[in-house]
Design a protein around this motif. Structure first.
Motif, PDB file in Angstrom:
ATOM      1  N   SER A  67      31.589  26.095  18.689  1.00 34.07           N
ATOM      2  CA  SER A  67      31.283  25.461  20.080  1.00 34.07           C
ATOM      3  C   SER A  67      30.571  26.570  20.802  1.00 34.07           C
ATOM      4  N   ARG A  68      30.705  27.690  20.381  1.00 33.99           N
ATOM      5  CA  ARG A  68      30.057  28.948  21.089  1.00 33.99           C
ATOM      6  C   ARG A  68      28.586  29.314  20.265  1.00 33.99           C
ATOM      7  N   LEU A  69      28.414  28.874  19.325  1.00 34.60           N
ATOM      8  CA  LEU A  69      27.338  28.903  18.309  1.00 34.60           C
ATOM      9  C   LEU A  69      26.221  27.969  19.068  1.00 34.60           C
ATOM     10  N   TRP A  70      26.324  26.746  19.168  1.00 29.06           N
ATOM     11  CA  TRP A  70      25.604  25.691  19.212  1.00 29.06           C
ATOM     12  C   TRP A  70      24.733  25.909  20.495  1.00 29.06           C
ATOM     13  N   PRO A  71      25.048  26.499  21.633  1.00 27.59           N
ATOM     14  CA  PRO A  71      24.061  26.711  22.716  1.00 27.59           C
ATOM     15  C   PRO A  71      23.229  27.847  22.419  1.00 27.59           C
ATOM     16  N   LEU A  72      23.486  28.785  21.662  1.00 31.77           N
ATOM     17  CA  LEU A  72      22.702  29.924  21.235  1.00 31.77           C
ATOM     18  C   LEU A  72      21.527  29.347  20.011  1.00 31.77           C
ATOM     19  N   ALA A  73      21.970  28.408  19.336  1.00 30.27           N
ATOM     20  CA  ALA A  73      21.269  27.856  18.192  1.00 30.27           C
ATOM     21  C   ALA A  73      20.191  27.013  19.098  1.00 30.27           C
ATOM     22  N   VAL A  74      20.589  26.247  20.047  1.00 33.05           N
ATOM     23  CA  VAL A  74      19.437  25.534  20.897  1.00 33.05           C
ATOM     24  C   VAL A  74      18.280  26.351  21.419  1.00 33.05           C
ATOM     25  N   LEU A  75      19.110  27.547  21.960  1.00 35.27           N
ATOM     26  CA  LEU A  75      18.101  28.291  22.807  1.00 35.27           C
ATOM     27  C   LEU A  75      17.223  29.158  21.610  1.00 35.27           C
ATOM     28  N   THR A  76      17.675  29.168  20.593  1.00 37.90           N
ATOM     29  CA  THR A  76      16.684  29.538  19.365  1.00 37.90           C
ATOM     30  C   THR A  76      15.791  28.688  19.036  1.00 37.90           C
ATOM     31  N   VAL A  77      16.058  27.397  18.949  1.00 35.69           N
ATOM     32  CA  VAL A  77      14.945  26.442  18.567  1.00 35.69           C
ATOM     33  C   VAL A  77      13.843  26.252  19.816  1.00 35.69           C
ATOM     34  N   ALA A  78      14.602  26.556  21.123  1.00 34.67           N
ATOM     35  CA  ALA A  78      13.781  26.521  22.536  1.00 34.67           C
ATOM     36  C   ALA A  78      12.695  27.578  22.140  1.00 34.67           C
ATOM     37  N   LEU A  79      13.067  28.798  21.841  1.00 34.40           N
ATOM     38  CA  LEU A  79      12.063  29.792  21.943  1.00 34.40           C
ATOM     39  C   LEU A  79      10.981  29.693  20.522  1.00 34.40           C
ATOM     40  N   MET A  80      11.584  28.973  19.546  1.00 32.09           N
ATOM     41  CA  MET A  80      10.520  28.807  18.557  1.00 32.09           C
ATOM     42  C   MET A  80       9.329  27.722  18.953  1.00 32.09           C
ATOM     43  N   VAL A  81       9.828  26.834  19.624  1.00 29.44           N
ATOM     44  CA  VAL A  81       8.892  25.789  20.353  1.00 29.44           C
ATOM     45  C   VAL A  81       7.868  26.498  21.426  1.00 29.44           C
ATOM     46  N   VAL A  82       8.385  27.414  22.044  1.00 28.62           N
ATOM     47  CA  VAL A  82       7.683  28.250  23.134  1.00 28.62           C
ATOM     48  C   VAL A  82       6.655  29.086  22.251  1.00 28.62           C
ATOM     49  N   GLN A  83       7.202  29.733  21.258  1.00 28.66           N
ATOM     50  CA  GLN A  83       6.170  30.545  20.526  1.00 28.66           C
ATOM     51  C   GLN A  83       5.168  29.505  19.713  1.00 28.66           C
ATOM     52  N   ALA A  84       5.374  28.626  19.152  1.00 27.49           N
ATOM     53  CA  ALA A  84       4.323  27.502  18.615  1.00 27.49           C
ATOM     54  C   ALA A  84       3.468  27.272  19.624  1.00 27.49           C
ATOM     55  N   LEU A  85       3.961  26.718  20.795  1.00 30.23           N
ATOM     56  CA  LEU A  85       2.786  26.399  22.009  1.00 30.23           C
ATOM     57  C   LEU A  85       1.829  27.487  22.616  1.00 30.23           C
ATOM     58  N   ALA A  86       2.948  28.629  22.688  1.00 35.66           N
ATOM     59  CA  ALA A  86       1.970  29.802  22.951  1.00 35.66           C
ATOM     60  C   ALA A  86       1.213  30.448  22.070  1.00 35.66           C
ATOM     61  N   ASN A  87       1.265  30.146  20.715  1.00 36.69           N
ATOM     62  CA  ASN A  87       0.258  30.693  19.386  1.00 36.69           C
ATOM     63  C   ASN A  87      -0.859  29.825  19.581  1.00 36.69           C
ATOM     64  N   TRP A  88      -0.592  28.361  19.789  1.00 30.49           N
ATOM     65  CA  TRP A  88      -1.908  27.238  20.163  1.00 30.49           C
ATOM     66  C   TRP A  88      -2.601  27.723  21.197  1.00 30.49           C
ATOM     67  N   LEU A  89      -2.086  27.989  22.232  1.00 26.75           N
ATOM     68  CA  LEU A  89      -2.729  28.155  23.421  1.00 26.75           C
ATOM     69  C   LEU A  89      -3.738  29.419  23.538  1.00 26.75           C
ATOM     70  N   GLU A  90      -3.025  30.318  22.839  1.00 26.44           N
ATOM     71  CA  GLU A  90      -3.590  31.949  22.644  1.00 26.44           C
ATOM     72  C   GLU A  90      -4.759  31.680  21.745  1.00 26.44           C
ATOM     73  N   ALA A  91      -4.621  31.013  20.652  1.00 22.72           N
ATOM     74  CA  ALA A  91      -5.931  30.734  19.493  1.00 22.72           C
ATOM     75  C   ALA A  91      -6.964  29.774  20.359  1.00 22.72           C
ATOM     76  N   TRP A  92      -6.452  28.949  21.072  1.00 23.16           N
ATOM     77  CA  TRP A  92      -7.378  28.056  21.756  1.00 23.16           C
ATOM     78  C   TRP A  92      -8.390  28.841  22.635  1.00 23.16           C
ATOM     79  N   ILE A  93      -7.459  29.491  23.505  1.00 20.20           N
ATOM     80  CA  ILE A  93      -8.514  30.141  24.724  1.00 20.20           C
ATOM     81  C   ILE A  93      -9.109  31.475  24.365  1.00 20.20           C
ATOM     82  N   SER A  94      -8.583  32.199  23.255  1.00 19.89           N
ATOM     83  CA  SER A  94      -9.105  33.577  22.873  1.00 19.89           C
ATOM     84  C   SER A  94     -10.316  33.182  22.158  1.00 19.89           C
ATOM     85  N   HIS A  95     -10.474  31.942  21.283  1.00 18.25           N
ATOM     86  CA  HIS A  95     -11.619  31.796  20.574  1.00 18.25           C
ATOM     87  C   HIS A  95     -12.632  31.058  21.543  1.00 18.25           C
TER      88      HIS A  95
END
Length: 602
Positions: A67-95
């Motif tokens: 029960s204590r691990l699930w919220p942290l697991a969801v937050l981890t997945v959310a950070l991974m989504v943020v990373q993927a989105l930021a990676n795409w935007l960085e590549a798009w704008i920088s190029h």
């Protein structure tokens, strides 16, 4: 932000190397700042996600309820989504940013070629110029799309990581800091080797490209004279030298990577050992160890692109050196071009092509009255073509003045002066385009009726009947589908279409046989009618039709008079004409009586 030509002005960045690269970025602050922002989010979210994942593993190992691990697991997945989105935007704008900047650099390069041509390009090799405009300019993309952004990210994230680790356990941050600093200094410690290897690779790439271009352009001559094996050997040796330089660059890059990997591992193990020594709780120990390893990510990412920083900076030096090269002539005149017949005066002109070279013109004096034709004759090297170049302001004289209508040509705007002159060169250059487009270089808005008129006057209609698509036929690189005489007819047609008050004919019938010369004599007469004409000539038929003939010897006009007068009073001119009569007689007696056939007719 949309790109438009000359955003920073026509002169370019005004600095060389890295300073010039950074000055370019200053004009694109917003997209650059966004690229850095998303670069920080990309790598920061990745570090946070992995660290949180390590913390979850530590909690699980210590028996923490799910029960204590699930919220942290969801937050981890959310950070991974943020990373993927930021990676795409960085590549798009920088190029997108880098491609805008490359478009800007290419625009500057074109303006630089335009500014220093033709005089400033005489001593440069075509392949070398092409390498600067294409390969060296493209190498700047690495800096704009990657290096500049990763430098900013590497300056932001590691200090932030150290502060975050210090909040949790300051001894761990104290242990990690020296290792981060060591990894950060590796690229700078090897900077000189970067530059040396980069220059070597860049120079050899340019050499291979130039030699390959020379081989392609001169393949017929190479094969004709049986030099194909020698040429192949030279090209093979240049390619081998380039491969060796690239190998050395790769070895140095691999060494950097190995050293930094070792330092990263040592730093991570040091943090782990310190955490164990201080009996840090298992979840914090796992998270801190993962966090320590990931803290090197911005620096290692930067290292990947700085391994070839020497090549990028060397390419930047070549690009900005060309951008900063001063114009051969100063275009500071303000006068507009006259729209009437013009006189041309060359007044006590001294000129040489380099400070260490001999004088080509030595106090030359010449006056071409408005509407008249003056033929320049003399031995090779007497200064005939140099006079034409000075009138076109390919160069300016070291002493003396060239005047049009009594006005120093330096007082005219360069564009206005060039509109005054129609130039028919001996070596006619044609673009790899249709015959129509090559003619329209002289007058882009010319009508079909005007094209029909000039092609008829220049005796181009027989050529058009032979070509499969007439005016819309691709003539090939440098006009390869046409013979030399046919290319000269195209040049005459262009001059007719230009309809300028001053005409310069530089051996315009040199590649025509006697019959063809007679056929287009009417076109030349029509072209000269009412125009001030300067003819550089050896052919007797051309010389005779001039109003005046100027004899040049050793860079001076030694005599000027009508042909009949000059041949009577000047022994040097009489000897020149006698030798030309013999040459014309030999040409007239040639069996074919026709110019060399075009490639298509062979």
């Amino acid at each position: 932000m949309s790109w438009r030509p000359g955003l920073l002005g026509d002169a370019g960045p005004g600095r060389r190397g890295t300073a010039g690269l950074l000055r370019v970025l200053a004009a694109y602050r917003l997209p650059y700042a966004l690229s850095v922002l998303f670069g920080v989010l990309n790598q920061g979210a990745g570090i946070a996600a992995l660290t949180l994942g390590g913390y979850l593993v530590g909690l699980a190992l210590t028996g923490t309820p799910a029960s204590r691990l699930w919220p942290l697991a969801v937050l981890t997945v959310a950070l991974m989504v943020v990373q993927a989105l930021a990676n795409w935007l960085e590549a798009w704008i920088s190029h997108e940013l880098s491609f805008r900047l490359l478009a800007e650099v290419r625009y500057w390069l074109y303006r630089a070629f335009e500014r220093i041509a033709p005089g400033g390009l005489v001593t440069r090799r075509t392949g070398d110029l092409a390498a600067i405009a294409l390969r060296d300019a493209e190498n700047l993309e690495i800096f704009y799309a990657h290096t500049s952004i990763y430098i900013a990210v590497a300056l932001i994230l590691p200090p932030v990581a150290l502060v975050a680790l210090a909040v949790v356990a300051w001894p761990l941050a104290a242990v990690l800091a020296p290792w981060l600093l060591l990894v950060a200094t590796v690229p700078f410690a090897l900077r000189r080797r970067h530059a040396a290897h980069g220059r070597r690779v860049r120079d050899l790439r340019a050499l291979v490209g130039t030699r390959m271009l020379d081989l392609v352009q001169g393949l017929r001559e190479v094969l004709t004279f049986g030099r194909d094996e020698d040429t192949r050997t030279e090209l093979t040796q240049a390619s081998a030298d380039l491969a060796e330089a690239q190998r050395r660059q790769a070895v140095r890059g691999g060494l950097e990577q190995a050293v930094c990997a070792t330092l990263t591992g040592a730093g991570t193990v040091s943090v782990l050992a310190t955490a164990v020594w201080h009996r840090v709780e298992v979840p914090i120990l796992v998270a801190a160890t993962v966090f320590a390893g990931q803290s090197f990510t911005p620096l290692l990412t930067l290292l990947k692109v700085t391994r070839i920083w020497g090549l990028t900076s060397s390419s930047a030096d070549r690009v900005f050196d060309l951008l900063e090269e001063p114009a051969v002539v100063d275009d500071s005149g303000t006068r507009d071009a006259p729209d009437t017949a013009c006189s041309v005066t060359i007044d006590r002109v001294w000129f040489r092509y380099g400070e260490d070279e001999a004088w080509v013109l030595r106090g030359a004096d010449l006056t071409v009255p408005a509407g008249s034709t003056v033929a320049l004759v003399g031995a090779t090297g007497a200064g005939k073509s140099t006079m034409a170049g000075l009138l076109l302001r390919a160069f300016d004289p070291q002493r003396g003045v060239v005047r049009v209508n009594g006005v120093d040509i330096r007082e005219y705007r360069l564009e206005a002066l060039l509109r005054l002159v129609a130039y028919v060169p001996q070596d006619v250059f044609l673009l790899h385009d249709t015959l129509r487009e090559n003619l329209l270089l002289a007058a882009p808005d010319a009508s079909d009726a005007a094209l029909d008129e000039v092609t008829a006057a220049a005796q181009l209609r027989p050529v058009l009947r032979r070509l499969p698509d007439g005016l819309d036929t691709i003539v090939g690189e440098r006009g390869a589908r046409l013979s030399g005489g046919e290319r000269q007819r195209v040049a005459l047609a262009r001059a007719l279409l230009r309809d300028a008050p001053i005409l310069v004919l530089d051996e315009s019938s040199s590649q025509l046989d006697v019959l063809s010369e007679r056929e287009i004599g009417t076109a030349v007469d029509q072209l000269r009618s009412g125009r001030t004409t300067l003819v550089i000539a050896h052919r007797l038929a051309t010389i005779r039709t001039a109003d005046l003939v100027a004899l040049l010897q050793d860079g001076q006009v030694v005599d000027i008079a009508p042909h009949e007068v000059l041949i009577e009073r000047c022994a040097g001119y009489a000897a020149l004409i006698a030798s030309q009569r013999d040459a014309d007689a030999l040409m007239a007696a040639a069996p074919s009586g026709k110019p060399s056939p075009s490639p298509e007719g062979r």
